[in-house]
Scaffold this motif. Structure first.
Motif, short mmCIF file in Angstrom:
data_model
loop_
_atom_site.label_atom_id
_atom_site.label_comp_id
_atom_site.label_asym_id
_atom_site.label_seq_id
_atom_site.Cartn_x
_atom_site.Cartn_y
_atom_site.Cartn_z
N TYR A 149 0.84 -1.20 0.00
CA TYR A 149 0.00 0.00 0.00
C TYR A 149 0.87 1.25 0.00
O TYR A 149 0.64 2.19 -0.76
N ARG A 151 3.98 1.56 -1.00
CA ARG A 151 4.66 1.71 -2.28
C ARG A 151 3.72 2.26 -3.35
O ARG A 151 4.12 3.09 -4.17
N ALA A 152 2.47 1.80 -3.34
CA ALA A 152 1.50 2.29 -4.33
C ALA A 152 1.23 3.77 -4.14
O ALA A 152 1.15 4.54 -5.12
N VAL A 153 1.08 4.20 -2.88
CA VAL A 153 0.83 5.61 -2.59
C VAL A 153 2.02 6.47 -3.02
O VAL A 153 1.87 7.53 -3.65
N ALA A 155 4.28 5.77 -5.30
CA ALA A 155 4.36 5.79 -6.76
C ALA A 155 3.34 6.76 -7.34
O ALA A 155 3.63 7.50 -8.30
N PHE A 156 2.15 6.79 -6.73
CA PHE A 156 1.11 7.69 -7.23
C PHE A 156 1.49 9.15 -7.00
O PHE A 156 1.30 9.99 -7.89
N PHE A 157 2.06 9.47 -5.82
CA PHE A 157 2.45 10.84 -5.55
C PHE A 157 3.60 11.28 -6.46
O PHE A 157 3.64 12.43 -6.89
N ARG A 159 4.01 10.23 -9.47
CA ARG A 159 3.35 10.47 -10.76
C ARG A 159 2.69 11.85 -10.78
O ARG A 159 2.77 12.58 -11.77
N LEU A 160 2.01 12.20 -9.68
CA LEU A 160 1.38 13.53 -9.60
C LEU A 160 2.43 14.63 -9.67
O LEU A 160 2.23 15.67 -10.30
N ARG A 163 3.78 15.19 -13.14
CA ARG A 163 2.83 15.87 -14.02
C ARG A 163 2.59 17.32 -13.60
O ARG A 163 1.82 18.03 -14.25
#
Length: 230
Positions: A149, A151-153, A155-157, A159-160, A163
């Protein structure tokens, strides 16, 4: 036959049977429609579920069961939230009752004690969901401090950030001198007090007019007296 329905004698048994048979699991049975997913808003592990969770969960359960009966491959994802500072506060209160503090334990022992609390409360929360008859896919239970969980968070941040949708900047925060960390506005104890409001006039670069800022904490030593008006 009993003269009236007693849920405590019936519902727990059927909940256990249906869960053991995998009827709540995503992918169970034939599916005629698409997919339907609800992620339960993770309750904090600082205590038990309350009426708000029961109401919110009942609405989600109705939607999940309705789509399940329509032939959708459904997933009602269970989980709970670590609630960082709030959980630390609960654990520290328990330590205080024993005449201890987190400093007495040290970092590693305090973290271990916190994980014990999380395990205990997490089991209570999931037990309450089961007693409510919630058709969650309990085999997929997650916690916001699980390694995958986290690691997923992260990776998402990232990515944000890549961008340009989030940024980092200096901001005024609420500092807790006891926990020695920043806390949210919701965790601040507000106290009303009488103070002197000072108006500071900052002249514009072209000399035409000024911007007025009101404050109760003027940097008096660096402001000329002409710039202050009580």
């Amino acid at each position: 036959m009993d003269p009236r329905y007693e849920p405590s004698a019936v519902e727990r048994r059927w909940q256990e049977i249906w869960e053991e048979e995998g009827l709540y699991a995503a992918g169970a049975g034939a599916h005629r429609g698409g997919t339907y997913v609800i992620c339960v808003p993770p309750p904090n592990v600082t205590g038990d579920l309350h009426m708000g969770h029961a109401l919110n969960g009942s609405i989600q359960d109705v939607l999940v069961r309705w789509h399940r009966m329509q032939g959708y491959d459904t997933l009602w994802q269970p989980g709970y939230d670590h609630a960082g500072i709030a959980t630390q506060n609960v654990v520290e209160k328990a330590l205080a009752a024993e005449g201890l503090s987190r400093h007495d334990l040290g970092r590693e022992a305090f973290v271990a004690r916190t994980w014990e609390w999380l395990e205990q409360t997490g089991r209570t929360i999931m037990g309450q969901y089961r007693r409510l008859g919630a058709s969650l896919d309990y085999s997929r239970e997650r916690f916001t401090m699980d390694d995958d969980y986290v690691r997923a968070v992260m990776a998402f941040f990232v990515r944000l950030w890549d961008r340009g949708w989030i940024y980092r900047a200096n901001r005024i925060v609420n500092w807790c001198p006891f926990h020695e960390t920043a806390i949210s506005d919701l965790e601040v104890v507000h106290e009303e007090m009488d103070d002197t409001l000072v108006y500071v006039q900052y002249p514009l670069a072209d000399g035409e007019g000024h911007i007025t800022v009101a404050t109760v904490r003027p940097a008096s030593a660096s402001l000329p007296s002409s710039r202050r008006a009580p």
